[in-house]
Scaffold this motif. Structure first.
Motif, PDB file in Angstrom:
ATOM      1  N   CYS B  30      40.475  36.427  39.781  1.00 15.80           N
ATOM      2  CA  CYS B  30      40.732  35.873  38.448  1.00 15.80           C
ATOM      3  C   CYS B  30      39.420  35.774  37.673  1.00 15.80           C
ATOM      4  O   CYS B  30      38.484  35.116  38.116  1.00 15.80           O
ATOM      5  CB  CYS B  30      41.378  34.494  38.565  1.00 15.80           C
ATOM      6  SG  CYS B  30      41.474  33.648  36.972  1.00 15.80           S
ATOM      7  N   GLY B  32      38.898  34.087  35.176  1.00 13.39           N
ATOM      8  CA  GLY B  32      38.741  32.720  34.666  1.00 13.39           C
ATOM      9  C   GLY B  32      38.033  31.816  35.663  1.00 13.39           C
ATOM     10  O   GLY B  32      37.057  31.154  35.329  1.00 13.39           O
ATOM     11  N   CYS B  33      38.537  31.799  36.923  1.00 14.88           N
ATOM     12  CA  CYS B  33      37.998  30.846  37.907  1.00 14.88           C
ATOM     13  C   CYS B  33      37.361  31.555  39.095  1.00 14.88           C
ATOM     14  O   CYS B  33      36.883  30.895  40.022  1.00 14.88           O
ATOM     15  CB  CYS B  33      39.104  29.916  38.389  1.00 14.88           C
ATOM     16  SG  CYS B  33      40.478  30.774  39.183  1.00 14.88           S
ATOM     17  N   CYS B  49      46.970  32.659  35.531  1.00 12.16           N
ATOM     18  CA  CYS B  49      46.426  32.131  36.775  1.00 12.16           C
ATOM     19  C   CYS B  49      46.978  30.731  37.028  1.00 12.16           C
ATOM     20  O   CYS B  49      46.923  29.859  36.158  1.00 12.16           O
ATOM     21  CB  CYS B  49      44.896  32.097  36.730  1.00 12.16           C
ATOM     22  SG  CYS B  49      44.158  31.357  38.191  1.00 12.16           S
ATOM     23  N   CYS B  52      43.719  28.198  37.033  1.00 10.78           N
ATOM     24  CA  CYS B  52      42.915  27.862  35.844  1.00 10.78           C
ATOM     25  C   CYS B  52      43.592  28.239  34.531  1.00 10.78           C
ATOM     26  O   CYS B  52      43.006  28.103  33.463  1.00 10.78           O
ATOM     27  CB  CYS B  52      41.554  28.553  35.925  1.00 10.78           C
ATOM     28  SG  CYS B  52      41.637  30.323  35.611  1.00 10.78           S
ATOM     29  N   TYR B  54      44.087  31.051  33.283  1.00 10.84           N
ATOM     30  CA  TYR B  54      43.576  32.264  32.627  1.00 10.84           C
ATOM     31  C   TYR B  54      44.751  33.203  32.355  1.00 10.84           C
ATOM     32  O   TYR B  54      45.587  33.434  33.216  1.00 10.84           O
ATOM     33  CB  TYR B  54      42.528  32.946  33.516  1.00 10.84           C
ATOM     34  CG  TYR B  54      42.092  34.300  32.986  1.00 10.84           C
ATOM     35  CD1 TYR B  54      41.162  34.383  31.957  1.00 10.84           C
ATOM     36  CD2 TYR B  54      42.633  35.481  33.501  1.00 10.84           C
ATOM     37  CE1 TYR B  54      40.787  35.612  31.450  1.00 10.84           C
ATOM     38  CE2 TYR B  54      42.254  36.718  32.996  1.00 10.84           C
ATOM     39  CZ  TYR B  54      41.336  36.779  31.972  1.00 10.84           C
ATOM     40  OH  TYR B  54      40.966  37.988  31.460  1.00 10.84           O
TER      41      TYR B  54
HETATM   42 ZN   LIG Z   1      41.964  31.530  37.487  1.00 14.68          ZN
END
Ligand SMILES: [Zn+2]
Lengths: 321, 335
Positions: B30, B32-33, B49, B52, B54
């Motif tokens: 991911c 995002g995280c 996600c 997070c 995302y």
């Molecule tokens: Zn994430």
């Protein structure tokens, strides 16, 4: 020589300076220089013809941005018997990169609005190099709607490198301001004549340029992106701008051929900046004639024609037809 | 938010062949995280996600699945494709070659997919951008498809929803692309006058000429979380002002704070929020009943002309439950 002149203009300017000097000499010393002057003037005429008849797109870009080129307020001054500027968007402030106000043009009350560039550092600071913030577009729309409400035709002058790319401009909704003008200008129930006088820089130009007649001065340009910006993205080098200028098809003739504008207005030989008053005279006649023909059209028809004109812009394949 | 969970019911992304934009394999990282997430789990969660939130990028067909009732989408104007009117050629290749390659690679005909569909049973006209097709850029063909979708919505009196995901106007068609901004906005003027709703959904990214035309002109403007939304590109702005940009600049959250996005909606909520909006803008089943009392009396309340003019009333049992239609949505900023 003054750095205001472009490289390709120099031979002509040099020759003209020489002619001027000879004239002065003839005047002060009482010498007969007629033959010399005539000969030089023939040379100058030929040189002008040679240079200006085959300008490259990049040279046109330079002419469109020429530091001596007449700007919106120059035309307003030359064209309008009276002009009263109106300020502010009634929401945030007054953007000096766009001017607008009530003009009297050949006896006709008109709303005149345009981008305004500066000619020196001080002016450019005030005018932000002709790059408006959202409040500029909102002021323009307010004035256009005012004209619409009281039945006065609108003339806009287009001359901007583009809408200002800055943090505050984004915060105040640059996109929304431009978009709203595009939608609302289609609906304003008075004739709108647009003249691209210099740079038609992308959405920031278009936001004042939706109208019944869109005219371009011979050496003005209109593009989706500056040649430098395009060169940086597609060629990876801003120095490729001359090549990008060619590829972008941004000259008045190009736009006329693509049927995106209504007509090209010839400039005095060498460009509008060589003879601003002659340019203004041409413009006065053209604007008068355009407004007269638009005023004869019933307003519903005018609006429908305006809509249809924009609806039909574009070149694409349609497999079914 | 309880309605978030309800909204997910029945919304599943079909495993289609167009999913090339997403990473291959069972697991994916991911952005995002940076966690490693199980693809099946992601797929169930509309590619958001679970740790997070995302939002993984989706292609146009996947967005159609997110936004519409399963099996109701009929594509329109597929025959409209790009030409190379300027004979444009950049450092690498000709535009026409680039177009052919892109069509083969993406299996799309243009950067926008248009069609008719239903949303909670209600007929809608839809446009969905695909970023994998030349960055979702708008040239003549995209402008024409958006304009025709708008006219289609006008004619059918169906709401128009456009999900934008675009870097802006397509340079390769220069000023022809620029004029598509005026063209699409002109069609929206017609919808505006006819009171046909237009909802703009801004995904990541919505910038340049798309942002500065139809995408900013929604009766309601929605945005996906964290989507980049703005007029000028961050690099251009940085170079112009010669300063670093404020944190979170041009994110959906930033733009909402500035007052130009009504609501940020996560992917899972999108369909139910759209439904709620359409109930407000076009009227609902309940409202219909309330406005037409059995007693023969002229209605006291305001007429709902857009509803009355609707030639295809929605089926009665698929419109919003009372619960959904009365729930409030916090709209932000000026309309
Ligand atoms: Zn994430």
């Amino acid at each position: 020589m003054n750095r205001d002149w472009l490289e390709f203009e120099r031979p002509i300017v040099e020759l003209e300076t020489k002619i001027g000097e000879l004239r002065d000499l003839a005047g002060t010393k009482g010498m007969d220089m007629t033959r010399e002057i005539e000969s030089l003037e023939r040379q100058a005429e030929k040189l002008r013809g040679d240079i200006y008849s085959k300008l490259t797109p990049w040279q046109r870009v330079q002419l469109a941005r020429h530091p001596r080129r007449p700007y919106t307020l120059d035309y307003i001054e030359a064209l309008c018997e009276e002009f009263t500027e109106l300020h502010g968007d009634r929401l945030f402030g007054d953007d000096r990169a766009i001017v607008g106000g009530m003009g009297l043009l050949a006896g006709r009350q008109v709303m005149v609005i345009g981008h305004q560039k500066g000619r020196n550092t001080k002016e450019n600071l005030l005018r932000n190099f002709g790059m408006p913030h959202p409040e500029g577009y909102r002021k323009a729309l307010r004035l256009m709607q005012l004209a619409g409400k009281f039945g006065r035709p609108i003339i806009t002058f287009i001359d901007t490198p583009g809408a200002y790319p800055g943090v505050d401009a984004e915060k105040r909704g640059q996109s929304e301001a431009i978009a709203r003008n595009l939608r609302e200008m289609v609906r304003i129930a008075v004739p709108i004549v647009v003249v691209v006088i210099g740079e038609g820089g992308s959405g920031g130009a278009l936001a004042l340029a939706v109208g019944d007649r869109v005219l371009m001065l011979e050496n003005s340009i209109y593009s989706v992106i500056s040649p430098e910006g395009c060169a940086a993205i597609l060629w990876g080098d801003r120095a490729e701008a001359p090549r990008a200028a060619e590829a972008l098809k941004l000259t008045a003739t190009d736009l006329d051929e693509l049927q995106l504008i209504d007509r090209v207005i010839q400039e005095p030989n060498g460009g509008a900046h060589r003879d601003p008053l002659a340019m203004a005279d041409v413009l006065r006649d053209v604007l008068g004639a355009e407004l007269e023909s638009l005023e004869r059209t019933p307003i519903d028809e005018l609006l429908e024609n305006r809509f249809q004109k924009y609806l039909h812009m574009g070149v694409f394949a349609d497999a079914e037809t | 938010m309880s309605w978030l969970h309800r909204a997910k019911k029945g919304v599943r992304i079909q495993r289609t062949a167009e999913k090339k934009e997403l990473p291959e394999g069972m697991w994916t990282k991911c952005p995002g995280c940076s966690d490693i997430v199980y693809r099946v789990e992601l797929d169930k969660n509309l590619w958001v996600c679970t740790r997070c939130s995302y939002h993984f990028p989706l292609n146009a067909h996947q967005y159609v699945d997110v936004l519409t009732d399963a099996g109701t989408f009929e594509e329109t104007f597929r025959n409209i494709t790009s030409l190379d009117p300027l004979n444009f050629r950049d450092a690498k290749e000709k535009y026409r070659i680039k177009l052919k390659k892109t069509m083969l690679r993406t299996n799309l005909t243009e950067a926008v997919l248009t069609g008719r569909a239903r949303l909670h049973g209600r007929p809608i006209v839809l446009g969905v951008f695909d970023f994998s097709f030349l960055g979702g850029s708008m040239g003549s063909a995209v402008g024409e498809k958006i304009a025709r979708a708008g006219l289609d919505a006008l004619e059918r009196h169906s709401p128009l929803i456009v999900l934008s995901r675009s870097g802006g106007a397509r340079m390769h068609e220069s000023v022809l692309s620029l004029m598509q901004m005026a063209k699409t906005s002109a069609v929206l003027a017609k919808l505006h006058e006819a009171r046909v709703p237009f909802i703009s959904v801004m995904s990541n990214p919505t910038t340049g000429g798309v942002s500065a035309s139809f995408a900013s002109l929604g009766d309601v403007n929605l945005a996906e979380p964290h989507a980049q939304i703005g007029f000028a590109g961050p690099r251009v702005i940085r170079e112009t002002i010669n300063q670093e940009l404020p944190p979170g600049f041009q994110t959906a959250e930033f733009v909402q704070e500035c007052g130009f996005v009504d609501l940020i909606v996560s992917r899972g909520e999108m369909r139910s929020v759209l439904h709620r909006l359409l109930c407000f803008l076009c009227g609902s089943e309940q409202e219909e009943k309330m406005l037409k009392p059995e007693v023969e009396e002229p209605p006291v309340a305001e007429e709902a002309p857009t509803r009355e003019a609707d030639p295809t009333p929605s089926p009665p049992d698929v419109l919003g439950t009372p619960d959904e239609t009365t729930r409030e949505i916090g709209l932000h900023g000026p309309a």
